[in-house]
Write a protein that holds these residues in place. Structure first.
Motif, PDB file in Angstrom:
ATOM      1  N   ARG A  29       0.804  -0.670  -0.345  1.00 38.13           N
ATOM      2  CA  ARG A  29      -0.036   0.131   0.047  1.00 38.13           C
ATOM      3  C   ARG A  29       1.560   1.358  -0.391  1.00 38.13           C
ATOM      4  O   ARG A  29       1.128   2.158  -0.502  1.00 38.13           O
ATOM      5  N   ASN A  30       2.302   1.293   0.791  1.00 32.50           N
ATOM      6  CA  ASN A  30       2.990   2.291   0.396  1.00 32.50           C
ATOM      7  C   ASN A  30       3.873   2.777  -0.422  1.00 32.50           C
ATOM      8  O   ASN A  30       3.622   3.664  -0.608  1.00 32.50           O
ATOM      9  N   TRP A  34       0.399   3.993  -2.631  1.00 35.02           N
ATOM     10  CA  TRP A  34      -1.247   4.736  -2.828  1.00 35.02           C
ATOM     11  C   TRP A  34      -0.219   6.061  -3.579  1.00 35.02           C
ATOM     12  O   TRP A  34      -1.096   6.657  -4.091  1.00 35.02           O
ATOM     13  N   GLN A  55      -1.259   7.159  -7.343  1.00 36.12           N
ATOM     14  CA  GLN A  55      -1.887   8.006  -7.670  1.00 36.12           C
ATOM     15  C   GLN A  55      -1.919   9.949  -8.171  1.00 36.12           C
ATOM     16  O   GLN A  55      -2.539  10.306  -9.005  1.00 36.12           O
ATOM     17  N   THR A  86      -4.600   2.778 -12.108  1.00 29.90           N
ATOM     18  CA  THR A  86      -4.284   2.326 -10.835  1.00 29.90           C
ATOM     19  C   THR A  86      -4.973   2.388  -9.526  1.00 29.90           C
ATOM     20  O   THR A  86      -4.705   2.495  -8.431  1.00 29.90           O
ATOM     21  N   VAL A 133      -5.064   0.346  -5.728  1.00 30.48           N
ATOM     22  CA  VAL A 133      -5.485   0.831  -4.825  1.00 30.48           C
ATOM     23  C   VAL A 133      -6.641   0.385  -4.174  1.00 30.48           C
ATOM     24  O   VAL A 133      -6.321   0.173  -2.914  1.00 30.48           O
ATOM     25  N   ASP A 134      -8.123   0.715  -4.800  1.00 33.02           N
ATOM     26  CA  ASP A 134      -8.763  -0.198  -4.200  1.00 33.02           C
ATOM     27  C   ASP A 134      -9.324  -1.771  -3.981  1.00 33.02           C
ATOM     28  O   ASP A 134      -9.127  -2.294  -2.960  1.00 33.02           O
ATOM     29  N   LYS A 194      -6.180  -1.661  -1.279  1.00 33.72           N
ATOM     30  CA  LYS A 194      -7.436  -1.708   0.619  1.00 33.72           C
ATOM     31  C   LYS A 194      -8.435  -2.930   0.621  1.00 33.72           C
ATOM     32  O   LYS A 194      -8.830  -2.694   1.907  1.00 33.72           O
TER      33      LYS A 194
END
Length: 354
Positions: free
Chosen positions: A225-226, A229, A232, A261, A265-266, A269
């Motif tokens: 995630r890091n 994210w 974006q 992207t 990302v979704d 999450k």
């Protein structure tokens, strides 16, 4: 366990612009690959930096990839060749950078990206920093590993199909962004497959090792995630007027990468939330199992409390206890204990306390 922070002590307290490599130790010699192309042909070579043409030919675009940034001297020579500032080269050598996009002097665009891969056999998420310098007639990339991340783009250039040879360096940058996001999608799929296996195991026979595996996957997802994210933000800057300028032919493809992207990302999450729920469920199941055990043991102890009382009463050897001299006293006390024990057990069972 994957390293969370990789800053070396020798990089602390140095003046800005000093070229010091910050990253994992590498045991290979860096290499430089160069490819020039136009609509008609492609020429490529893997050569020393000094052999690159000082001036690009009219109408040709260069794709240069530096594989290995652990030798500051090579990065310095590449930077001098393309006129990059020491601060930009410092960002190239510091592999702990956050993904970003910024515009340099002379209309150049500098990108810091993160490429990730998941090695299931080693249960390890591999993260690699990729820096891109985008000029009017060239695309220069710096990467940590010896694997050429531009190879899919090079293959497309060799085939010469589509618009990749005719859309300029901006399209090459978009193709590289899309390739990195495709790699992230593959990595996410590998982690999701392990998460599904753990979910099945959680429903059947979870144990302590399951808890450790869920935590490990959740930790890898946090690193993923890091890395993803901030992409974006990079794409939002490239889509606007602040950084870079794409022609009309590239705009639609950039929006497609931006949508890709956002989807990734979704999914990251969602997988993170799923692993969090699995972790909470595992802890809850462990607590429920412990409660059932404690309830069962408590019921057994409760049944034996009156039996222990009766045994204690008739174990007192007073001289004038009337039942001590009764012929059937022993059998009567055993029967009384049996009736009390069975009665309490039936009562607990009806109340579903067992």
């Amino acid at each position: 366990m994957r390293a969370f922070h990789r800053r070396k002590p020798e990089s602390v307290g140095q003046s800005p612009g000093l070229l010091v490599y910050v990253g994992q130790d590498r045991d290979f010699s860096p290499a430089v690959s160069c490819l020039t192309f136009n609509a008609a042909e492609v020429s490529e070579a893997c050569r020393e930096l000094s052999a690159l043409p000082p001036e690009p030919e009219e109408g040709r675009v260069r794709l240069i990839n530096v594989m290995g940034v652990h030798e500051p001297d090579l990065v310095r020579r590449v930077g001098e060749y393309f006129g990059l500032s020491p601060l930009t080269l410092e960002d190239v050598l510091d592999t702990t950078q956050r993904p970003k996009a910024e515009e340099l002097d002379g209309g150049l665009v500098f990108l810091v990206l993160k490429n990730v891969d998941y090695v299931a056999e080693q249960y390890e998420l591999l993260e690699e920093q990729v820096c891109v310098v985008w000029g009017p007639d060239y695309v220069l990339t710096f990467q940590e590993s010896v694997q050429n991340l531009c190879e899919p783009i090079i293959q497309r250039l060799r085939r010469g199909r589509g618009r990749i040879r005719t859309s300029g360096p901006g399209y090459i940058v978009i193709a590289l962004l899309d390739s990195i996001m495709d790699r992230v999608s593959v990595t996410l799929g590998k982690i999701a497959a392990e998460a599904e296996e753990l979910e099945d195991e959680l429903a059947e026979n979870p144990d302590e090792s399951t808890l450790h595996e869920i935590y490990r996957l959740k930790r890898e997802i946090l690193f993923l995630r890091n890395a993803v994210w901030p992409m974006q933000e990079v794409l939002a800057q490239l889509s606007g007027d602040d950084v870079g300028e794409f022609n009309d032919a590239c705009g639609d493809y950039l929006r497609e990468v931006k949508d890709h992207t956002a989807k990734v990302v979704d999914e990251v999450k969602t997988l993170h939330d799923l692993l969090t729920a699995m972790l909470d469920l595992h802890i809850s199941l462990a607590g429920m199992r412990m409660n059932r055990i404690i309830k069962f043991l408590t019921g057994i102890a409760t049944i034996f409390i009156p039996l222990t009382f009766l045994a204690g009463v008739y174990g007192m050897n007073f001289k004038h206890m009337p039942e001590l001299n009764w012929e059937y006293g022993y059998y009567a006390s055993l029967g009384l204990m049996a009736v009390v024990g069975v009665g309490m057990a039936v009562f607990f069972a009806k109340r579903k306390w067992f």
